[in-house]
Design a protein around this motif. Structure first.
Motif, PDB file in Angstrom:
ATOM      1  N   MET A   1      -9.233   4.019   3.384  1.00 32.05           N
ATOM      2  CA  MET A   1      -7.987   4.043   2.656  1.00 32.05           C
ATOM      3  C   MET A   1      -7.015   5.042   3.274  1.00 32.05           C
ATOM      4  O   MET A   1      -5.815   4.798   3.246  1.00 32.05           O
ATOM      5  N   ARG A   2      -7.532   6.119   3.798  1.00 34.74           N
ATOM      6  CA  ARG A   2      -6.643   7.135   4.364  1.00 34.74           C
ATOM      7  C   ARG A   2      -5.911   6.636   5.607  1.00 34.74           C
ATOM      8  O   ARG A   2      -4.850   7.143   5.948  1.00 34.74           O
ATOM      9  N   ASP A   3      -6.471   5.654   6.293  1.00 33.33           N
ATOM     10  CA  ASP A   3      -5.859   5.150   7.515  1.00 33.33           C
ATOM     11  C   ASP A   3      -5.059   3.867   7.304  1.00 33.33           C
ATOM     12  O   ASP A   3      -4.467   3.346   8.233  1.00 33.33           O
ATOM     13  N   ARG A   4      -5.038   3.352   6.089  1.00 35.35           N
ATOM     14  CA  ARG A   4      -4.327   2.107   5.828  1.00 35.35           C
ATOM     15  C   ARG A   4      -2.843   2.249   6.139  1.00 35.35           C
ATOM     16  O   ARG A   4      -2.234   3.275   5.891  1.00 35.35           O
ATOM     17  N   LEU A 105      -6.664  -3.822   1.114  1.00 33.49           N
ATOM     18  CA  LEU A 105      -7.614  -2.816   1.598  1.00 33.49           C
ATOM     19  C   LEU A 105      -8.849  -3.477   2.205  1.00 33.49           C
ATOM     20  O   LEU A 105      -9.341  -3.052   3.261  1.00 33.49           O
ATOM     21  N   ALA A 106      -9.353  -4.524   1.551  1.00 29.97           N
ATOM     22  CA  ALA A 106     -10.534  -5.227   2.069  1.00 29.97           C
ATOM     23  C   ALA A 106     -10.216  -5.889   3.415  1.00 29.97           C
ATOM     24  O   ALA A 106     -11.021  -5.821   4.357  1.00 29.97           O
ATOM     25  N   LEU A 107      -9.060  -6.514   3.514  1.00 27.97           N
ATOM     26  CA  LEU A 107      -8.664  -7.150   4.771  1.00 27.97           C
ATOM     27  C   LEU A 107      -8.471  -6.117   5.871  1.00 27.97           C
ATOM     28  O   LEU A 107      -8.888  -6.324   7.013  1.00 27.97           O
ATOM     29  N   ASP A 108      -7.854  -4.990   5.532  1.00 32.08           N
ATOM     30  CA  ASP A 108      -7.651  -3.921   6.507  1.00 32.08           C
ATOM     31  C   ASP A 108      -8.995  -3.410   7.024  1.00 32.08           C
ATOM     32  O   ASP A 108      -9.175  -3.237   8.225  1.00 32.08           O
ATOM     33  N   GLU A 109      -9.917  -3.179   6.118  1.00 29.18           N
ATOM     34  CA  GLU A 109     -11.239  -2.676   6.500  1.00 29.18           C
ATOM     35  C   GLU A 109     -11.963  -3.670   7.412  1.00 29.18           C
ATOM     36  O   GLU A 109     -12.722  -3.280   8.294  1.00 29.18           O
ATOM     37  N   ALA A 110     -11.699  -4.960   7.223  1.00 37.07           N
ATOM     38  CA  ALA A 110     -12.332  -6.003   8.037  1.00 37.07           C
ATOM     39  C   ALA A 110     -11.629  -6.196   9.380  1.00 37.07           C
ATOM     40  O   ALA A 110     -12.047  -7.031  10.182  1.00 37.07           O
ATOM     41  N   GLY A 111     -10.557  -5.433   9.611  1.00 36.28           N
ATOM     42  CA  GLY A 111      -9.884  -5.497  10.906  1.00 36.28           C
ATOM     43  C   GLY A 111      -8.620  -6.330  10.945  1.00 36.28           C
ATOM     44  O   GLY A 111      -8.055  -6.548  12.016  1.00 36.28           O
ATOM     45  N   PHE A 112      -8.157  -6.779   9.786  1.00 39.44           N
ATOM     46  CA  PHE A 112      -6.930  -7.569   9.748  1.00 39.44           C
ATOM     47  C   PHE A 112      -5.749  -6.675   9.397  1.00 39.44           C
ATOM     48  O   PHE A 112      -5.875  -5.726   8.632  1.00 39.44           O
ATOM     49  N   GLY A 113      -4.599  -7.001   9.952  1.00 36.62           N
ATOM     50  CA  GLY A 113      -3.372  -6.304   9.609  1.00 36.62           C
ATOM     51  C   GLY A 113      -2.728  -6.993   8.425  1.00 36.62           C
ATOM     52  O   GLY A 113      -2.716  -8.226   8.346  1.00 36.62           O
ATOM     53  N   VAL A 114      -2.198  -6.211   7.492  1.00 36.80           N
ATOM     54  CA  VAL A 114      -1.597  -6.765   6.276  1.00 36.80           C
ATOM     55  C   VAL A 114      -0.253  -6.094   6.028  1.00 36.80           C
ATOM     56  O   VAL A 114      -0.113  -4.885   6.212  1.00 36.80           O
ATOM     57  N   PHE A 115       0.689  -6.896   5.585  1.00 40.78           N
ATOM     58  CA  PHE A 115       2.015  -6.411   5.225  1.00 40.78           C
ATOM     59  C   PHE A 115       2.403  -7.059   3.909  1.00 40.78           C
ATOM     60  O   PHE A 115       2.414  -8.276   3.796  1.00 40.78           O
ATOM     61  N   TRP A 116       2.654  -6.252   2.874  1.00 36.91           N
ATOM     62  CA  TRP A 116       3.083  -6.790   1.571  1.00 36.91           C
ATOM     63  C   TRP A 116       4.591  -6.965   1.645  1.00 36.91           C
ATOM     64  O   TRP A 116       5.327  -6.029   1.945  1.00 36.91           O
ATOM     65  N   ARG A 117       5.070  -8.167   1.365  1.00 30.91           N
ATOM     66  CA  ARG A 117       6.488  -8.460   1.454  1.00 30.91           C
ATOM     67  C   ARG A 117       6.996  -8.990   0.117  1.00 30.91           C
ATOM     68  O   ARG A 117       6.312  -9.777  -0.541  1.00 30.91           O
ATOM     69  N   THR A 118       8.154  -8.521  -0.270  1.00 29.76           N
ATOM     70  CA  THR A 118       8.853  -9.075  -1.428  1.00 29.76           C
ATOM     71  C   THR A 118      10.216  -9.537  -0.945  1.00 29.76           C
ATOM     72  O   THR A 118      10.556  -9.379   0.228  1.00 29.76           O
ATOM     73  N   ASP A 119      10.993 -10.084  -1.830  1.00 22.17           N
ATOM     74  CA  ASP A 119      12.282 -10.634  -1.460  1.00 22.17           C
ATOM     75  C   ASP A 119      13.209 -10.460  -2.657  1.00 22.17           C
ATOM     76  O   ASP A 119      12.743 -10.431  -3.800  1.00 22.17           O
ATOM     77  N   LYS A 158       2.259  10.968   8.508  1.00 21.23           N
ATOM     78  CA  LYS A 158       2.160  12.155   7.670  1.00 21.23           C
ATOM     79  C   LYS A 158       1.121  11.903   6.597  1.00 21.23           C
ATOM     80  O   LYS A 158       1.057  10.821   6.021  1.00 21.23           O
ATOM     81  N   THR A 159       0.319  12.910   6.332  1.00 27.58           N
ATOM     82  CA  THR A 159      -0.638  12.776   5.235  1.00 27.58           C
ATOM     83  C   THR A 159       0.117  12.919   3.916  1.00 27.58           C
ATOM     84  O   THR A 159       1.203  13.508   3.855  1.00 27.58           O
ATOM     85  N   VAL A 160      -0.441  12.386   2.888  1.00 21.30           N
ATOM     86  CA  VAL A 160       0.170  12.470   1.563  1.00 21.30           C
ATOM     87  C   VAL A 160      -0.162  13.834   0.972  1.00 21.30           C
ATOM     88  O   VAL A 160      -1.323  14.240   0.927  1.00 21.30           O
ATOM     89  N   ASP A 161       0.865  14.555   0.564  1.00 19.97           N
ATOM     90  CA  ASP A 161       0.668  15.844  -0.096  1.00 19.97           C
ATOM     91  C   ASP A 161       0.364  15.570  -1.565  1.00 19.97           C
ATOM     92  O   ASP A 161       1.258  15.483  -2.404  1.00 19.97           O
TER      93      ASP A 161
END
Length: 183
Positions: A1-4, A105-119, A158-161
């Motif tokens: 999760m930290r690298d997502r 998160l599951a897709l990212d962990e499996a090696g897929f790139g994901v982008f959430w898009r709205t409009d 940047k890490t989340v403070d």
């Protein structure tokens, strides 16, 4: 999760239908009041992306096809089903959003790139019709999914403070600092 991170550019690699089902089954374990499962996902691949491309332009008052759906080999529309009158609509949307996030998160962990898009038109009648939404369903957005392209240089994020985002109830005791070694 930290690298997502969001991957706005992806390769043509995407999970197969059966692989996607495994990821969705895991994501569906999100906290869900009364176990309503007030969500569904719409898998958009191949030439079906052209249907979305036309609907996106139509919702914008344009003719032709938007180029956006061609940015990933798999697009997953996230739909909240708000038909329950016992649970507030915001909570049902939160569950659907939680499923989308867990899935990303599951897709990212499996090696897929994901982008959430709205409009701006996500909740338009044009896009509701294009997605075949029933009464009481709302479109929350899309997960664009593909392979992660190789990085030529490291990404410095940047890490989340966390301390800036956590507080105590007014009048409560002061927070103790986190011992990161325990994490």
């Amino acid at each position: 999760m930290r690298d997502r991170r969001s991957w706005s550019k992806v390769t043509d690699l995407a999970p197969t239908g059966p692989e996607l089902e495994v990821f969705v089954a895991a994501a569906g374990r999100v906290a869900d009041h009364k176990t309503l499962r007030p969500w569904r996902l719409i898998e958009i691949r191949g030439s079906d992306r052209d249907l979305l491309a036309r609907a996106l332009n139509k919702a914008d008052g344009k003719k032709g096809y938007s180029s956006k759906p061609r940015r990933a080999p798999l697009i997953i529309a996230v739909v909240a089903d708000l038909r329950s009158k016992k649970i507030p609509a915001w909570e049902q949307e939160a569950v659907a959003s939680g499923v989308a996030h867990m899935l990303s998160l599951a897709l990212d962990e499996a090696g897929f790139g994901v982008f959430w898009r709205t409009d701006d038109n996500t909740r338009s009648k044009v896009l509701a019709k294009a997605h075949g939404l029933a009464k009481g369903e709302v479109l929350l957005g899309w997960l664009y999914v593909g392979g992660k392209p190789p990085r030529t240089r490291p990404v410095r994020r940047k890490t989340v403070d966390a301390a800036k985002h956590i507080s105590r109830l007014p009048g409560g005791k002061k927070r103790r600092p986190v011992d990161e070694a325990r994490l």
